[in-house]
Design a protein around this motif. Structure first.
Motif, PDB file in Angstrom:
ATOM      1  N   ILE A  77       0.833  -1.203   0.000  1.00 15.92           N
ATOM      2  CA  ILE A  77       0.000   0.000   0.000  1.00 15.92           C
ATOM      3  C   ILE A  77       0.867   1.252   0.000  1.00 15.92           C
ATOM      4  O   ILE A  77       0.626   2.194  -0.770  1.00 15.92           O
ATOM      5  CB  ILE A  77      -0.947  -0.005   1.209  1.00 15.92           C
ATOM      6  CG1 ILE A  77      -1.934  -1.172   1.097  1.00 15.92           C
ATOM      7  CG2 ILE A  77      -1.690   1.322   1.311  1.00 15.92           C
ATOM      8  CD1 ILE A  77      -2.849  -1.313   2.294  1.00 15.92           C
ATOM      9  N   LEU A  78       1.884   1.276   0.848  1.00 16.39           N
ATOM     10  CA  LEU A  78       2.742   2.462   0.940  1.00 16.39           C
ATOM     11  C   LEU A  78       3.546   2.657  -0.342  1.00 16.39           C
ATOM     12  O   LEU A  78       3.755   3.803  -0.770  1.00 16.39           O
ATOM     13  CB  LEU A  78       3.655   2.349   2.151  1.00 16.39           C
ATOM     14  CG  LEU A  78       2.949   2.268   3.513  1.00 16.39           C
ATOM     15  CD1 LEU A  78       3.966   2.211   4.644  1.00 16.39           C
ATOM     16  CD2 LEU A  78       1.989   3.427   3.707  1.00 16.39           C
ATOM     17  N   LYS A 125      -6.538  10.341   3.369  1.00 20.50           N
ATOM     18  CA  LYS A 125      -5.362  10.420   2.496  1.00 20.50           C
ATOM     19  C   LYS A 125      -4.176  11.044   3.214  1.00 20.50           C
ATOM     20  O   LYS A 125      -3.031  10.601   3.052  1.00 20.50           O
ATOM     21  CB  LYS A 125      -5.691  11.222   1.236  1.00 20.50           C
ATOM     22  CG  LYS A 125      -4.532  11.252   0.234  1.00 20.50           C
ATOM     23  CD  LYS A 125      -4.889  12.000  -1.031  1.00 20.50           C
ATOM     24  CE  LYS A 125      -4.757  13.486  -0.878  1.00 20.50           C
ATOM     25  NZ  LYS A 125      -4.848  14.206  -2.168  1.00 20.50           N
ATOM     26  N   GLY A 126      -4.425  12.079   4.015  1.00 16.91           N
ATOM     27  CA  GLY A 126      -3.335  12.735   4.710  1.00 16.91           C
ATOM     28  C   GLY A 126      -2.583  11.790   5.623  1.00 16.91           C
ATOM     29  O   GLY A 126      -1.343  11.770   5.638  1.00 16.91           O
ATOM     30  N   LYS A 127      -3.314  10.966   6.378  1.00 14.31           N
ATOM     31  CA  LYS A 127      -2.665  10.027   7.284  1.00 14.31           C
ATOM     32  C   LYS A 127      -1.964   8.905   6.523  1.00 14.31           C
ATOM     33  O   LYS A 127      -0.930   8.395   6.962  1.00 14.31           O
ATOM     34  CB  LYS A 127      -3.688   9.471   8.264  1.00 14.31           C
ATOM     35  CG  LYS A 127      -4.205  10.518   9.240  1.00 14.31           C
ATOM     36  CD  LYS A 127      -5.286   9.959  10.140  1.00 14.31           C
ATOM     37  CE  LYS A 127      -5.834  11.034  11.060  1.00 14.31           C
ATOM     38  NZ  LYS A 127      -6.956  10.542  11.897  1.00 14.31           N
ATOM     39  N   LEU A 128      -2.531   8.522   5.385  1.00 22.10           N
ATOM     40  CA  LEU A 128      -1.867   7.535   4.542  1.00 22.10           C
ATOM     41  C   LEU A 128      -0.521   8.062   4.061  1.00 22.10           C
ATOM     42  O   LEU A 128       0.505   7.379   4.141  1.00 22.10           O
ATOM     43  CB  LEU A 128      -2.755   7.187   3.346  1.00 22.10           C
ATOM     44  CG  LEU A 128      -2.101   6.382   2.215  1.00 22.10           C
ATOM     45  CD1 LEU A 128      -1.614   5.034   2.708  1.00 22.10           C
ATOM     46  CD2 LEU A 128      -3.073   6.211   1.046  1.00 22.10           C
ATOM     47  N   MET A 129      -0.497   9.305   3.567  1.00 25.36           N
ATOM     48  CA  MET A 129       0.744   9.872   3.071  1.00 25.36           C
ATOM     49  C   MET A 129       1.723  10.163   4.204  1.00 25.36           C
ATOM     50  O   MET A 129       2.950  10.125   4.010  1.00 25.36           O
ATOM     51  CB  MET A 129       0.453  11.130   2.271  1.00 25.36           C
ATOM     52  CG  MET A 129      -0.335  10.875   0.988  1.00 25.36           C
ATOM     53  SD  MET A 129       0.378   9.554  -0.035  1.00 25.36           S
ATOM     54  CE  MET A 129      -0.619   9.708  -1.532  1.00 25.36           C
ATOM     55  N   ALA A 130       1.192  10.450   5.391  1.00 21.90           N
ATOM     56  CA  ALA A 130       2.075  10.604   6.551  1.00 21.90           C
ATOM     57  C   ALA A 130       2.775   9.286   6.854  1.00 21.90           C
ATOM     58  O   ALA A 130       3.960   9.264   7.218  1.00 21.90           O
ATOM     59  CB  ALA A 130       1.279  11.081   7.757  1.00 21.90           C
ATOM     60  N   ALA A 131       2.054   8.173   6.690  1.00 15.51           N
ATOM     61  CA  ALA A 131       2.659   6.856   6.889  1.00 15.51           C
ATOM     62  C   ALA A 131       3.732   6.590   5.846  1.00 15.51           C
ATOM     63  O   ALA A 131       4.769   5.991   6.142  1.00 15.51           O
ATOM     64  CB  ALA A 131       1.586   5.769   6.840  1.00 15.51           C
ATOM     65  N   MET A 143       5.615   8.922   4.359  1.00 11.17           N
ATOM     66  CA  MET A 143       6.764   9.741   4.718  1.00 11.17           C
ATOM     67  C   MET A 143       7.468   9.196   5.954  1.00 11.17           C
ATOM     68  O   MET A 143       8.705   9.229   6.040  1.00 11.17           O
ATOM     69  CB  MET A 143       6.317  11.182   4.948  1.00 11.17           C
ATOM     70  CG  MET A 143       5.869  11.889   3.689  1.00 11.17           C
ATOM     71  SD  MET A 143       7.228  12.231   2.532  1.00 11.17           S
ATOM     72  CE  MET A 143       7.828  13.790   3.162  1.00 11.17           C
ATOM     73  N   ALA A 144       6.706   8.686   6.913  1.00 11.50           N
ATOM     74  CA  ALA A 144       7.317   8.133   8.123  1.00 11.50           C
ATOM     75  C   ALA A 144       8.181   6.925   7.788  1.00 11.50           C
ATOM     76  O   ALA A 144       9.275   6.757   8.340  1.00 11.50           O
ATOM     77  CB  ALA A 144       6.233   7.755   9.130  1.00 11.50           C
ATOM     78  N   ARG A 145       7.698   6.069   6.893  1.00 16.16           N
ATOM     79  CA  ARG A 145       8.494   4.914   6.504  1.00 16.16           C
ATOM     80  C   ARG A 145       9.784   5.350   5.820  1.00 16.16           C
ATOM     81  O   ARG A 145      10.869   4.829   6.111  1.00 16.16           O
ATOM     82  CB  ARG A 145       7.703   4.002   5.560  1.00 16.16           C
ATOM     83  CG  ARG A 145       8.452   2.735   5.192  1.00 16.16           C
ATOM     84  CD  ARG A 145       7.781   1.956   4.094  1.00 16.16           C
ATOM     85  NE  ARG A 145       7.796   2.651   2.814  1.00 16.16           N
ATOM     86  CZ  ARG A 145       7.419   2.098   1.659  1.00 16.16           C
ATOM     87  NH1 ARG A 145       6.979   0.848   1.646  1.00 16.16           N
ATOM     88  NH2 ARG A 145       7.458   2.789   0.536  1.00 16.16           N
ATOM     89  N   GLU A 146       9.686   6.330   4.917  1.00 21.80           N
ATOM     90  CA  GLU A 146      10.884   6.799   4.227  1.00 21.80           C
ATOM     91  C   GLU A 146      11.838   7.497   5.187  1.00 21.80           C
ATOM     92  O   GLU A 146      13.057   7.377   5.066  1.00 21.80           O
ATOM     93  CB  GLU A 146      10.488   7.743   3.088  1.00 21.80           C
ATOM     94  CG  GLU A 146       9.632   7.091   2.010  1.00 21.80           C
ATOM     95  CD  GLU A 146      10.273   5.834   1.438  1.00 21.80           C
ATOM     96  OE1 GLU A 146      11.466   5.872   1.085  1.00 21.80           O
ATOM     97  OE2 GLU A 146       9.580   4.804   1.353  1.00 21.80           O
ATOM     98  N   ALA A 147      11.285   8.224   6.153  1.00 20.76           N
ATOM     99  CA  ALA A 147      12.127   8.914   7.132  1.00 20.76           C
ATOM    100  C   ALA A 147      12.915   7.915   7.980  1.00 20.76           C
ATOM    101  O   ALA A 147      14.051   8.191   8.384  1.00 20.76           O
ATOM    102  CB  ALA A 147      11.277   9.808   8.022  1.00 20.76           C
ATOM    103  N   GLU A 148      12.309   6.755   8.246  1.00 21.88           N
ATOM    104  CA  GLU A 148      13.013   5.724   9.006  1.00 21.88           C
ATOM    105  C   GLU A 148      14.229   5.208   8.248  1.00 21.88           C
ATOM    106  O   GLU A 148      15.160   4.668   8.845  1.00 21.88           O
ATOM    107  CB  GLU A 148      12.065   4.562   9.329  1.00 21.88           C
ATOM    108  CG  GLU A 148      11.081   4.865  10.441  1.00 21.88           C
ATOM    109  CD  GLU A 148      11.759   5.130  11.769  1.00 21.88           C
ATOM    110  OE1 GLU A 148      12.678   4.365  12.121  1.00 21.88           O
ATOM    111  OE2 GLU A 148      11.385   6.103  12.439  1.00 21.88           O
TER     112      GLU A 148
END
Length: 207
Positions: free
Chosen positions: A29-30, A68-74, A76-81
């Motif tokens: 999904i991400l 959608k906002g929370k999906l895209m936050a997820a 970005m969070a994965r990429e930030a990790e």
């Protein structure tokens, strides 16, 4: 005797086996959300398009992420990790730590491509990006903690770690912005050279 792994219910017509829903890989999904955001921009990246790319129902996205906002936050969070994880534990070698951060940031910009610039363009005015805004700042904050550790050890000057990390990473972001507008205008940054220049201004006399 062979038994079906599917749950079965006894009905008037006999024994009916109902297929169990397949487990959904969150990364699928991400990955789909990131691809749609990269290709179409945040505003055009609808949950319907993401669901179609991921091969899941749109309702699945709403159940898992809310909107959608929370999906895209997820996303970005994965990429930030993935942002220079090996450099987030400071060592006694300040130059090596900072080079790993710079190299990781450059790799992050290259991997995310247009997503970073689309975010910078729309984040100040698009309410749908409210859930995403804290994520990049938190990632930079992790790098600032490394700088703070070196400041506390007397290897770097300054009392504001965030100002220092922005000075360290700013050239990479500026270069990526210029390179996107005019490909080839600026050669790739050398992390060693960038860190050496940074340390010329921020190193302590004791270093």
């Amino acid at each position: 005797m062979w038994r079906s792994s599917r749950p079965c219910q006894r009905r008037k017509a006999g024994l009916v086996c109902v297929p169990m829903p397949a487990a959904i890989d969150p990364d699928r999904i991400l990955d789909a959300a990131l691809a749609v955001w990269r290709e179409e921009g945040f505003r055009a990246a609808t949950t319907r398009k993401v669901a179609a790319r991921a091969g899941v129902g749109e309702m699945t996205l709403f159940r898992r992420y809310g909107d959608k906002g929370k999906l895209m936050a997820a996303v970005m969070a994965r990429e930030a990790e993935r942002f220079a994880p090996e450099a987030m534990t400071p060592t006694e070698d300040v130059a090596a730590d900072l080079r790993a951060i710079v190299a990781g940031y450059a790799e992050l910009l290259d991997r995310l491509g247009s997503v970073v610039f689309d975010f910078l363009l729309h984040a100040p005015t698009d309410p749908a990006l409210a859930a995403v805004r804290p994520v990049p700042l938190a990632a930079v904050g992790r790098a600032a903690q490394v700088i703070a550790a070196h400041q506390a050890a007397g290897r770097l000057q300054g009392s504001d770690p965030m100002a220092a990390v922005l000075a360290l990473l700013g050239p990479s972001l500026a270069g990526a912005l210029v390179g996107r507008a005019q490909p080839g205008a600026i050669p790739p940054f050398d992390p060693v050279d960038m860190v050496d220049r940074f340390l010329d201004g921020w190193k302590t006399q004791a270093r």
